[in-house]
Design an enzyme around this catalytic site. Structure first.
Site, PDB file in Angstrom:
ATOM      1  N   GLY A 106     -17.519  -5.104   9.194  1.00  0.00           N
ATOM      2  CA  GLY A 106     -18.171  -6.162   9.966  1.00  0.00           C
ATOM      3  C   GLY A 106     -17.968  -5.907  11.445  1.00  0.00           C
ATOM      4  N   CYS A 145     -25.021  -0.350  11.277  1.00  0.00           N
ATOM      5  CA  CYS A 145     -24.080   0.035  12.337  1.00  0.00           C
ATOM      6  C   CYS A 145     -24.195   1.505  12.672  1.00  0.00           C
ATOM      7  CB  CYS A 145     -22.676  -0.279  11.880  1.00  0.00           C
ATOM      8  SG  CYS A 145     -22.407   0.529  10.357  1.00  0.00           S
ATOM      9  N   GLU A 194     -14.091  -1.145   8.947  1.00  0.00           N
ATOM     10  CA  GLU A 194     -15.346  -0.454   9.316  1.00  0.00           C
ATOM     11  C   GLU A 194     -16.065  -1.385  10.278  1.00  0.00           C
ATOM     12  OE1 GLU A 194     -14.797   2.846   6.931  1.00  0.00           O
ATOM     13  OE2 GLU A 194     -16.282   2.395   8.453  1.00  0.00           O
ATOM     14  N   THR A 247     -14.253  -9.540  14.760  1.00  0.00           N
ATOM     15  CA  THR A 247     -13.706 -10.095  13.518  1.00  0.00           C
ATOM     16  C   THR A 247     -12.651  -9.161  12.947  1.00  0.00           C
ATOM     17  OG1 THR A 247     -15.874 -11.063  13.085  1.00  0.00           O
ATOM     18  CG2 THR A 247     -14.339 -10.987  11.233  1.00  0.00           C
TER      19      THR A 247
HETATM   20  O1  TXE Z   1     -19.998  -9.362  11.069  1.00  0.00           O
HETATM   21  P1  TXE Z   1     -18.854 -10.436  10.989  1.00  0.00           P
HETATM   22  P2  TXE Z   1     -21.459  -9.596  10.613  1.00  0.00           P
HETATM   23  C1  TXE Z   1     -20.877  -4.577  11.986  1.00  0.00           C
HETATM   24  C2  TXE Z   1     -22.125  -4.534  12.822  1.00  0.00           C
HETATM   25  C3  TXE Z   1     -22.139  -5.934  13.405  1.00  0.00           C
HETATM   26  C4  TXE Z   1     -21.542  -6.779  12.368  1.00  0.00           C
HETATM   27  C5  TXE Z   1     -22.585  -7.490  11.593  1.00  0.00           C
HETATM   28  O2  TXE Z   1     -22.009  -3.522  13.756  1.00  0.00           O
HETATM   29  O3  TXE Z   1     -21.334  -5.965  14.563  1.00  0.00           O
HETATM   30  O4  TXE Z   1     -20.791  -5.931  11.474  1.00  0.00           O
HETATM   31  O5  TXE Z   1     -22.012  -8.088  10.487  1.00  0.00           O
HETATM   32  C6  TXE Z   1     -16.358 -12.444   7.542  1.00  0.00           C
HETATM   33  N1  TXE Z   1     -11.553 -13.609   8.972  1.00  0.00           N
HETATM   34  N2  TXE Z   1     -21.001  -3.673  10.865  1.00  0.00           N
HETATM   35  O6  TXE Z   1     -22.158 -10.330  11.702  1.00  0.00           O
HETATM   36  O7  TXE Z   1     -19.146 -11.714  11.641  1.00  0.00           O
HETATM   37  C7  TXE Z   1     -17.796 -12.893   7.474  1.00  0.00           C
HETATM   38  O8  TXE Z   1     -17.915 -14.093   6.720  1.00  0.00           O
HETATM   39  C8  TXE Z   1     -12.004 -12.951   7.882  1.00  0.00           C
HETATM   40  C9  TXE Z   1     -20.274  -2.420  10.896  1.00  0.00           C
HETATM   41  O9  TXE Z   1     -21.469 -10.173   9.241  1.00  0.00           O
HETATM   42  O10 TXE Z   1     -17.702  -9.666  11.443  1.00  0.00           O
HETATM   43  C10 TXE Z   1     -18.442 -11.719   6.777  1.00  0.00           C
HETATM   44  O11 TXE Z   1     -18.243 -11.801   5.387  1.00  0.00           O
HETATM   45  N3  TXE Z   1     -13.319 -12.725   7.631  1.00  0.00           N
HETATM   46  C11 TXE Z   1     -20.221  -1.751   9.565  1.00  0.00           C
HETATM   47  C12 TXE Z   1     -17.663 -10.536   7.350  1.00  0.00           C
HETATM   48  O12 TXE Z   1     -16.446 -11.068   7.861  1.00  0.00           O
HETATM   49  C13 TXE Z   1     -14.211 -13.182   8.533  1.00  0.00           C
HETATM   50  C14 TXE Z   1     -21.493  -1.831   8.789  1.00  0.00           C
HETATM   51  C15 TXE Z   1     -18.386  -9.835   8.481  1.00  0.00           C
HETATM   52  O13 TXE Z   1     -18.722 -10.816   9.424  1.00  0.00           O
HETATM   53  C16 TXE Z   1     -13.820 -13.877   9.702  1.00  0.00           C
HETATM   54  C17 TXE Z   1     -22.041  -3.170   8.805  1.00  0.00           C
HETATM   55  C18 TXE Z   1     -12.424 -14.091   9.900  1.00  0.00           C
HETATM   56  N4  TXE Z   1     -11.954 -14.746  10.964  1.00  0.00           N
HETATM   57  C19 TXE Z   1     -21.834  -4.046   9.852  1.00  0.00           C
HETATM   58  N5  TXE Z   1     -14.943 -14.193  10.405  1.00  0.00           N
HETATM   59  C20 TXE Z   1     -19.785  -0.295   9.548  1.00  0.00           C
HETATM   60  N6  TXE Z   1     -19.057   0.216  10.528  1.00  0.00           N
HETATM   61  O14 TXE Z   1     -20.077   0.360   8.574  1.00  0.00           O
HETATM   62  C21 TXE Z   1     -15.988 -13.706   9.713  1.00  0.00           C
HETATM   63  N7  TXE Z   1     -15.558 -13.099   8.581  1.00  0.00           N
END
Ligand code: TXE
Length: 480
Positions: free
Chosen positions: A226, A282, A248, A230
């Site tokens: 993500g 990403c 990741e 986060t």
């Molecule tokens: O991320 P979020 P998103 C990155 C991509 C972008 C982001 C998009 O670059 O920045 O991810 O995904 C949970 N404690 N990548 O917006 O918000 C949330 O509910 C624990 C990179 O979803 O970080 C979700 O299930 N968990 C990647 C997950 O985290 C928490 C490929 C991701 O949410 C949380 C794909 C917390 N405090 C996307 N807050 C790569 N490098 O391969 C949220 N979540």
């Protein structure tokens, strides 16, 4: 659609009975409710995963391999249903889900089902022949798997498959923005005969459910995909128990296009690497650097091809770009385009919402956008946008290209376009990124290490690297 938690093989509401709305990106309509779980639901899921752990971790690699092959088969039988659900839930074109993403989710199970039959350990006799040391790996316990909304089933199964193949049981937290295929997975796991409790899937806010998983004292390891911010919160939550953590995270990936490349191929492939899945991968190219003598020629071909991309109904087979995943995400994308204009950038194409017929007129659609002329310090060149927006800049020399590409706090991936073999190796080896593609993009070998450098991540997933993460390696030494 009522999205319910999947705990111990059964669907159930959140204990709070609370729910959050489920939106369809292409129409902006509410199409269901999602269980808004909290710590108490996580506790119940952890108990279920713990209860079956002694039995599941005692299965042989052969028995676990059989179980994963059956899951892959069951998913394959539901490929079209899962692809349609993924497209409807995330906004991506149906054919992208059907041809690439759901097949990859199936491949994730098949790959690790075969890998665990052939793992290697090491054994070393002492030089004086007095003792033999060998490594012995065992599963760790209940793994916490947290996944994002861009490639929902593809990335969730990329964690589930190695985790359970290695003998762990899991508590999963898919993104609340795209819960549907994770929700459908529960039934498919039961139908494939996976014992109840091996996989548990919880829904709700990341700050509630994800945080509770990251903090849970009986979850010794976390695999997260993500956003970078986060990821930092999860790493902080892992500190008290020094949890094993794999992150990741985000990227701001450069494409380097040299004058000695096949320019037409570089332009066409860069359209794919920039805008596939609406640019919500990403690994997408977001900073394109072109050697100045071919910049005009590249732009002519690139912009023309981008302008022809078909945007609209994710179900239509001619659609090449669907809807962005949410209202908030489109607003984030639009804010970066506005910033680019403020920083003096020129928008060569895109930059606004397409006019679509009902029922898509309210959907979260946005035109693929190409921007040039930004100053190096513009936030648009430095921050992850994660949408259909790319910048194009020029460079003179190979050294300058490498410097520009490496001038980022991210280090996830890059693409290099050149016909000069020595240059390909030289440049690729100097790029500070986890994965570099030369004259290609998104060609994946699941055995290779995948993961970012710098703020793009911590740890590697893929093949033995995933099994290494999801097991504890012990050394045993025996006197001979
Ligand atoms: O991320 P979020 P998103 C990155 C991509 C972008 C982001 C998009 O670059 O920045 O991810 O995904 C949970 N404690 N990548 O917006 O918000 C949330 O509910 C624990 C990179 O979803 O970080 C979700 O299930 N968990 C990647 C997950 O985290 C928490 C490929 C991701 O949410 C949380 C794909 C917390 N405090 C996307 N807050 C790569 N490098 O391969 C949220 N979540």
């Amino acid at each position: 659609m009522e999205i319910k938690n999947f705990i111990n093989g059964h669907y159930q509401e959140a204990k709070s009975k609370k729910t959050i709305p489920l939106y369809e990106p292409a129409t902006a309509k509410i199409v269901g409710q999602i269980a808004a779980s909290n710590k108490s639901d996580v506790d119940e899921a952890v108990q279920a995963a713990k209860a079956i752990y002694p039995w599941w971790s005692a299965r042989t690699p052969e028995q676990r391999s059989q179980a994963l092959f059956k899951i892959a088969e069951r998913l394959e039988q539901s490929l079209e249903e899962l692809a349609r659900a993924e497209s409807k839930d995330q906004g991506k074109p149906y054919h992208l889900a059907k041809e690439i993403e759901i097949p990859r989710a199936i491949a994730n199970f098949r790959y690790f089902a075969s890998l665990i039959l052939h793992t290697q350990e090491s054994a070393r006799p002492k030089a004086d022949a007095s003792a033999l040391s060998y490594t012995f790996r065992k599963p760790i316990g209940v793994a916490g798997l947290i996944s994002p909304w861009n490639l929902p089933l593809y990335l969730l199964t990329w964690k589930i498959a190695p985790a359970i193949a290695a003998g762990n049981t899991v508590v999963c937290k898919p993104s609340e923005i795209t819960p549907v295929t994770a929700y459908l997975l529960g039934d498919l796991l039961n139908e494939a005969g996976l014992p109840h409790g091996v996989v548990n899937i919880l829904f709700g806010l990341g700050s509630e459910v994800g945080q509770a998983i990251a903090e849970h004292p009986e979850i010794p390891l976390i695999s997260f995909t993500g956003g970078t911010s986060t990821g930092k919160k999860i790493l902080e939550a892992s500190v008290p128990k020094i949890k094993k953590t794999s992150l990741e995270l985000g990227g701001k990936n450069a494409a380097l296009i040299f004058s000695d490349s096949d320019l037409s191929e570089a332009a066409i492939q860069s359209v794919r690497s920039s805008f596939q899945n609406q640019g919500e991968i990403c690994l997408c190219s977001s900073r394109i650097y072109v050697q100045e003598e071919v910049l005009e020629k590249f732009l002519e071909k690139f912009v023309r091809t981008v302008s022809l991309l078909k945007i609209g109904d994710p179900e239509a087979k001619e659609t090449q770009m669907g809807a962005l995943v949410s209202k908030e995400h489109r607003e984030k994308i639009e804010s970066y385009v506005a910033l680019a204009v403020k920083d003096g950038g020129t928008i060569l194409c895109g930059g606004s919402r397409p006019k679509l017929e009902s029922p898509f007129s309210d959907g979260y659609f946005y035109q693929p956008t190409v921007i040039t002329g930004l100053p190096k310090n513009s936030r648009v060149l430095r921050e992850e946008i994660f949408g259909p927006v790319v910048t194009v800049s020029s460079f003179k020399t190979e050294e300058e290209a490498i410097e520009l590409a490496n001038d980022s706090e991210y280090g996830l991936s890059a693409t290099v376009w050149t016909k000069d073999l020595s240059r390909a190796h030289r440049v690729a080896q100097k790029l500070n990124v986890g994965t570099t593609w030369v004259n290609s993009w998104m060609v994946r070998d699941l055995s290779m290490p995948f993961g970012g450098l710098k703020q793009s991540g911590l740890g590697k997933e893929g093949g033995e690297y995933s099994l290494e993460f999801f097991t504890d390696t012990k050394t045993i030494c025996i006197k001979i």
